[in-house]
Design an enzyme around this catalytic site. Structure first.
Site: not given
Length: 437
Positions: A409, A413
């Site tokens: 992350h 995304d």
């Protein structure tokens, strides 16, 4: 007598160090050129370090289990005289024209030295020296069928190749033996003892991790501490794939000589999705993102001893299903037999692991650093499902599986991570049952 420095050679892209696992020679033993002196282990595979000179092993600088950097001196070999490597002698040219041509070829060879750093194969320093002296190109050297361990090209292999060449050989200066200016002690310092846990009740067995398990342990902890892991899951209907494979697997094996498993079919879909979403085919280096040009798929494989290894299928997007099946089977078989080469586990840009092999429905795999994603393939199960038709919905038995996508992350995304695994699912569900292989 001159001393020759035996150094840890370069073994492949991104391999910076290796662990000494076994000395095949001891101090005082005679050594022939290109003979293996010790065994080493890189991050994932084992290999041998050959000597590029003939002589006597005079000093050993590291113990078993010591970690050595690439290019670091690991031993000294005493050689007679000052010449380390002698190029095979050639007969004098029969005419002045041939002499001039040989000189011209040699000048060109000196002006443009060979660069073997771009090769994916491992060649011993002696083999590379002979190749440079004889004007053997990198492409030629890679084409030679090696007779050494794991197909390694030996001194006899390249000399046999040179002897069979019909064009004039290029001559170069003989390499001189590097002489150590500072003497080094032949007896390495003893390693500090590691504290061993004690069983409280006396009935527990305490077993030290083997070398590979220690490496895996360190990598897993480092990956979790480095990447912000997040997961996306999606269920996929693979009924058409199951039916197609059942229909063609016998003919496939008869024609290609390879078994057709589900893995190459899934790898093909992953390679297509990576081309659609190049943002998943990246790696992270500090605060920089490296966009990988090639799609090299890592294929996690369990070993008979319970450890794990990840061989890499290079340029997976350029393979058809037959090529993918051959690559998967070859790497899988060599992994189980312990015959992978150092470069077989290097250069991966994305990894796939088949947790369904052990009956797991889905999982949360740990990213293989410095990559940013890994896909777990769950077990294929027969489940009741709603089937939509123009005449209405009904319940039927379908073959389904879960895809579990772990991604970093920090740079990926949810939109990209989720879209990527959805694209893999779309390719699998749209599988053409009438396709050829």
């Amino acid at each position: 007598m001159a001393k020759f420095e035996l150094k840890l050679p370069k073994m492949g892209e991104s391999v910076a160090e290796a662990t000494i696992t076994n000395w095949l020679k001891k101090v005082g033993d005679p050594i022939e050129a290109d003979e293996a002196v010790l065994e080493i282990a890189t991050d994932k595979v084992d290999s041998e370090v050959p000597s590029e000179v003939s002589g006597v092993l005079s000093e050993i600088l590291f113990n078993v289990d010591d970690v050595v950097k690439v290019g670091q001196t690991i031993a000294y070999i005493e050689v007679s005289g000052g010449v380390v490597v002698e190029a095979p002698k050639e007969e004098a040219p029969a005419s002045v024209a041939e002499i001039e041509k040989t000189v011209e070829t040699a000048q060109q060879a000196v002006a443009t030295p060979q660069d073997f750093s771009g090769s994916d194969k491992f060649f011993s320093p002696l083999v590379k020296n002979i190749a440079k002296e004889e004007g053997v190109s990198v492409a030629e050297l890679e084409s030679i069928q090696g007779s050494g361990k794991d197909g390694r090209v030996t001194k006899d292999d390249i000399l046999g190749y040179v002897a069979n060449r019909k064009e004039p050989k290029a001559a170069s200066q003989q390499a001189q033996a590097p002489v150590s200016a500072t003497p080094v002690a032949s007896t390495p310092a003893p390693k500090a003892a590691t504290a061993v846990p004690v069983s409280v009740n006396g009935g527990d067995e305490i077993v030290e991790m083997d070398r590979m398990r220690k490496l895996i342990s360190g990598y897993m902890v480092a990956s979790v501490q480095t990447s912000a892991h997040v997961q996306s899951f999606i269920e996929v209907d693979v009924t058409n794939i199951v039916k197609w494979r059942d229909k063609v697997k016998n003919a496939f094996e008869k024609r290609e000589g390879e078994k057709l498993t589900f893995t190459p079919i899934f790898m093909e879909a992953v390679a297509k999705a990576l081309k659609d979403f190049p943002g998943m085919n990246i790696s992270v280096d500090g605060e920089f993102i490296i966009k990988r040009k090639n799609i090299n798929l890592g294929m996690a494989a369990a070993l008979p001893n319970g450890n794990l290894i990840v061989p890499v299928i290079k340029n997976a997007d350029q393979l058809n299903l037959v090529g993918m099946a051959k690559a998967v089977n070859d790497l899988g078989n060599r992994a189980k037999a312990g015959k992978l080469k150092p470069d077989d586990t290097q250069g991966g840009t994305y990894t796939v692991t088949n947790v369904g092999t052990f009956g797991s429905v889905f999982g949360t795999p740990i990213i293989n650093q410095p990559q940013v994603g890994i896909l777990a393939l769950g077990a294929i199960r027969k489940v009741p499902a709603v089937i939509e038709t123009p005449e209405g919905d009904f319940i039927g038995i379908r073959q389904k599986m879960f895809l579990s996508h772990s991604y970093d992350h920090r740079v990926v995304d949810g939109a990209l991570g989720g879209s990527f695994v959805k694209r893999v699912a779309d390719y699998l569900e749209a599988f053409d049952v009438n396709r050829d292989y």
